[in-house]
Design an enzyme around this catalytic site. Structure first.
Site, short mmCIF file in Angstrom:
data_model
loop_
_atom_site.label_atom_id
_atom_site.label_comp_id
_atom_site.label_asym_id
_atom_site.label_seq_id
_atom_site.Cartn_x
_atom_site.Cartn_y
_atom_site.Cartn_z
N GLU A 48 -70.92 -31.85 85.29
CA GLU A 48 -70.49 -32.25 83.95
C GLU A 48 -70.27 -31.05 83.04
O GLU A 48 -69.33 -31.01 82.26
CB GLU A 48 -71.53 -33.20 83.35
CG GLU A 48 -71.24 -33.71 81.95
CD GLU A 48 -69.97 -34.52 81.86
OE1 GLU A 48 -68.91 -33.90 81.63
OE2 GLU A 48 -70.02 -35.75 82.02
N GLU A 53 -67.12 -15.70 77.86
CA GLU A 53 -67.65 -15.21 79.14
C GLU A 53 -67.98 -13.74 78.92
O GLU A 53 -67.46 -13.11 77.99
CB GLU A 53 -66.57 -15.32 80.22
CG GLU A 53 -66.09 -16.74 80.49
CD GLU A 53 -67.02 -17.52 81.39
OE1 GLU A 53 -67.64 -16.91 82.28
OE2 GLU A 53 -67.14 -18.74 81.18
N LYS A 76 -60.60 -25.63 83.73
CA LYS A 76 -61.17 -26.89 83.24
C LYS A 76 -60.18 -28.05 83.38
O LYS A 76 -60.55 -29.14 83.82
CB LYS A 76 -61.60 -26.74 81.78
CG LYS A 76 -62.83 -25.84 81.63
CD LYS A 76 -63.13 -25.60 80.18
CE LYS A 76 -64.36 -24.70 80.03
NZ LYS A 76 -64.53 -24.20 78.68
#
Ligand code: ADP
Ligand code: ASP
Ligand code: MG
Length: 815
Positions: free
Chosen positions: A606, A667, A682
């Protein structure tokens, strides 16, 4: 008259013997007491070991003998501080005799069953003597009677058969005129020609039962180190609890299948005379214990299953061949030959095709059985009517026992689905026609897991244990551990989930605790841990072999993601925050999903999209309920949203990116976010979860960065080019402002095609007012063609990501 038996652990040291004497003293105030005692805990094993060492010409037998001697003298001196000369003399002479016997074994290199019985008899003879003398010094009128003078057997050494006719008479005669308190050694007996015999390992229980039945006393009490017969072996199943009442049959099944607390033959004499057996705990004499009695008197019981037990060291032998079909007499010959060799058959199954018979025996008998059976069927084997016996080892039997099982459907279904869910391979199954017992042969390495899974299924319907193994304890991992720590009481109380962290690893160290790592000081424990490696983490997790295990990847490492398949193949669920696996080659992603299905594990990720927001869960629910996703529009980068929300004509693009990185919203390498790769991954994952077979190359990614930005080959260089190209970014901002729009980095998926790009979003669009590091996803589907389902909220940050992982863990428990 009371008959009590105290086992080895109850008389294992002087402290426990004192407890035994307290109990005896209080019983003897009420009436006559007969007390059977075992050898001091561990002594029988030591005696046998001594014998084996001597047999093998190993002089260490002398050291082992000295240990036996010291244990006895130490206990004696602790129990009787002064005036213990009689006992000292007795012990010295017995030990002398024992030493001579051992020297004899050493010299002649021979240890027959007859000598072995002589050897082990010293244990009970010495313990009963010491206890009697200690009682006397307390002023209690205790007398020792050697039970070898009462219990008469045949000459089947190491497990002799009792001659009840003579034995009962001896016992009745002797106890006609008995003392207030009589102490007898358990386990030992004599043959009708006066040789020393024993009743089998654990046989002191049997001695007491024989005496109780001969005298027809009201109740037999077996005192041990646990508070009764438990729902499963308490040493293997932490959640096990004492069973209040049991029928003789249930107790027989449980003890036959490994509940060592009661030696199986003990039940028969008590059953024949209908004498209830009470199992009590010497260390906790006020606990109720377990009462074993006739089935009709048990009253209403809540549980259908009464207990679960297991026996180790089982060999499974299979005799098969077409020559057996429809021909009578095969089983008769098979079991006759086993009986002739005195091999105890623990388990039998035969498929209705009659093509094979499969039986379980103790591993120690496997060689003998194979030779005997192959010899018996030599002719049929030579004619190829049947095949030579095959033998499988390293097996165990688990048995689910209960008188009431026959009146309930679905017990075996529940049993085997619990085993299956935990990847426990079942080699053979047997259920007696009386349906008091369903047993399964499994691999020995799986026994603890099987007992715990079955116990959870039949006795702990309310609590489910989850065992978590965490890789990566950076920002997010640390938060997750503190959330688990904080929530554990709530989970137990409200959701009946017992969540334990069994393993933790960072890139340098790893730490494990079979009972759950104490989370208040995991950091310290980890710092003292063993050197970490991905393979040893997997190996250790596999070896611990816990039910409902979950591996949690909170790293950003490809090598960690490459391990998922191995975990799933072992039925260990995987929860990943790391998105590399799900955005890798489609075949790899699909393979992981297939493995999860095949091995009954969950693979959940998730937090790959939108941190803790329930984006994938919503999508999965739509798909599972038969809807079809047609398009997705989303802002999926918390970092880019942060950047474009803070960038304007009075700030510098370079400074805003720096700030986003400093606050942990990007990141470690900000180019992954700014290049759009992270968003592309994503939307790829969402497209795949919607049922589309796509790869990263299929996602169109028109970058808003300049060629110079894209070509920079280090983060430092990248920042330099951002300063040089400031005008380019200001132009993007100005254009959006001129159009009354906001800059948003948008991902789109439509009918199998996807792209990511920086867009000018006009006022009125749901994305226009998206704040801070929020994410938003709009799902259009066949059921929601015009008004999409929208999920919106904080899409980055350690705390929310950790809570997303937590939600996945709870999802695993609900599957
Ligand atoms: P004693 O020395 O008193 O004869 P045992 O060691 O023979 O005691 O039997 C007691 C042990 O039996 C317990 O300590 C426990 O480890 C083991 N055991 C196995 N299964 C069960 C069970 N279902 N209930 C209770 N104890 C069990
Ligand atoms: N001492 C014997 C054994 O250890 C008998 C018993 O304790 O019941 O097997
Ligand atoms: Mg015992």
């Amino acid at each position: 008259m009371d008959v009590l038996k105290f086992g080895g652990s109850s008389v294992g040291n002087s402290e426990n013997i004192t407890k035994v004497m307290d109990i005896l003293e209080s019983y003897s105030k009420k009436g006559k007491v007969i007390c059977v005692v075992s050898a001091i805990g561990g002594i029988t094993d030591k005696l046998l070991n001594c014998g084996l060492l001597a047999l093998n010409k190993n002089e260490d037998y002398i050291t082992e003998f000295e240990a036996i001697k010291n244990i006895h003298f130490k206990i004696l001196s602790e129990l009787i501080q002064s005036g213990n000369e009689i006992a000292q003399d007795y012990l010295s002479s017995e030990l002398n005799y024992l030493k001579n016997l051992l020297d004899g074994i050493f010299l002649i290199n021979e240890l027959t069953p007859k000598t072995s019985d002589k050897l082990v008899s010293f244990g009970e003879l010495m313990s009963s003597f010491i206890i009697t003398e200690a009682l006397k010094t307390r002023g209690i009128d205790a007398v020792r009677k050697n039970s070898q003078e009462l219990i008469v057997t045949n000459s089947m050494f190491t497990k002799a058969d009792v001659n009840y006719l003579v034995t009962n008479k001896n016992i009745q005669d002797y106890f006609q005129e008995s003392h207030r308190l009589t102490i007898l050694p358990g386990f030992v007996s004599k043959s009708n020609i006066g040789e020393i015999t024993t009743l089998g390992r654990g046989g002191s229980d049997f001695t007491a039962s024989i005496i109780a039945a001969a005298l027809r006393v009201k109740q037999l009490e077996i005192w041990t180190d646990v508070s009764g017969m438990y729902t499963a072996n308490p040493k293997l199943v932490k959640q096990a609890s004492p069973i209040e009442v049991l029928s003789y049959q249930e107790a027989m099944e449980l003890s036959h299948f490994g509940a060592k607390v009661l030696f199986p033959p003990t039940i028969q004499p008590a059953l024949d005379s209908e004498i209830p057996i009470l199992i009590k705990n010497t260390l906790k004499p006020n606990d109720n214990g377990t009462l074993i009695k006739t089935q009709g008197n048990l009253g209403l019981r809540a549980n259908v299953v009464s207990g679960i037990s297991s026996v180790d060291n089982i060999a499974l032998l299979t005799l098969q061949g077409n020559g057996m079909i429809g021909i009578p007499g095969f089983s008769k010959r098979l079991f006759e030959v086993l009986a002739l060799e005195k091999i105890n058959v623990i388990f039998i199954t035969q498929a209705s095709s009659e093509h094979s018979i499969c039986f379980g025996i103790s591993e120690y008998d496997a060689m003998l059985a194979t030779t005997a059976v192959d010899e018996e069927f030599e002719y049929e084997i030579s004619k190829r009517k049947i095949r030579p016996v095959t033998v499988e080892k390293d097996l165990s039997i688990v048995a689910v026992v209960g008188d009431n099982m026959k009146n309930h459907q679905g017990i075996s279904g529940k049993m085997f689905s619990a085993l299956g869910k935990n990847n426990i391979n079942v080699r053979a199954i047997a259920q007696g026609a009386s349906e008091k017992n369903i047993s399964a042969v499994i691999f020995k390495k799986d026994v603890k897991k099987a007992l715990n899974s079955l116990h959870e299924t039949f006795f702990e319907v309310k609590t489910k244990q989850l065992n978590v193994f965490i890789a990566g304890v950076g920002n997010v991992g640390e938060r997750l551990l503190s959330q688990i720590h904080q929530q554990s009481k709530f989970l137990k109380k409200e959701l009946h989930i017992n969540l334990r962290v069994i393993g933790i690893s960072n890139s340098k160290k790893m730490v494990f605790d079979d009972d759950g790592i104490p989370l208040e000081n995991w950091k310290e424990l980890l710092s003292f841990g063993e050197p970490a490696s991905l393979h040893s983490f997997l190996e250790k997790t596999t070896l611990l072999n816990k039910r409902n295990s979950i591996f949690i990847d909170i790293t950003a490492s490809e090598s960690v993601s490459n391990m998922y398949a191995e975990y799933l193949k072992r039925s260990i669920s995987v929860v990943a925050c790391n998105k590399i696996a799900c955005s890798s080659d489609y075949k790899n992603y699909q393979n992981l999903k297939d493995l999860a299905k095949k091995y009954n594990a969950s693979f959940l990720f998730e937090t790959n999209v939108g941190a803790g927001l329930p984006i994938i869960d919503t999508l999965n629910n739509l798909v599972a309920s038969g809807d079809k996703i047609t398009s997705i529009e989303a802002v999926l980068s918390g970092s880019l949203n942060f950047v474009f929300n803070n960038f304007n004509s009075s700030t510098k693009f370079h400074d805003v990116v720096k700030q986003a990185q400093a606050e942990g919203f990007t990141e470690p390498d900000p180019r992954i976010d700014l290049s759009g790769v992270d968003v592309a991954r994503k939307i790829l994952i969402l497209a795949r979860e919607s049922g589309y077979e796509m790869n990263l190359d299929d996602i169109a990614n028109k970058s808003f960065l300049t060629q110079a930005n894209l070509k920079s080959d280090s983060v430092v260089d990248f920042y330099k080019t951002l300063i040089e190209d400031e005008k380019h970014f200001q132009d993007l901002f100005d254009s959006a402002q001129a159009n009354d729009s906001q800059l948003k980095y948008v991902a789109q998926f439509n009918q199998g095609k996807a792209n990511v790009a920086l867009k000018e979003i006009p006022q009125g669009h749901p994305f226009y007012n998206l704040e801070g590091k929020d994410n938003i996803v709009m799902f259009y589907s066949q059921r929601y063609p015009e008004q999409p389902i929208i999920v919106k909220g904080a899409g980055a940050g350690a705390e929310v990501t950790a809570s997303g992982l937590f939600a996945d863990i709870i999802r695993v428990s609900n599957r």
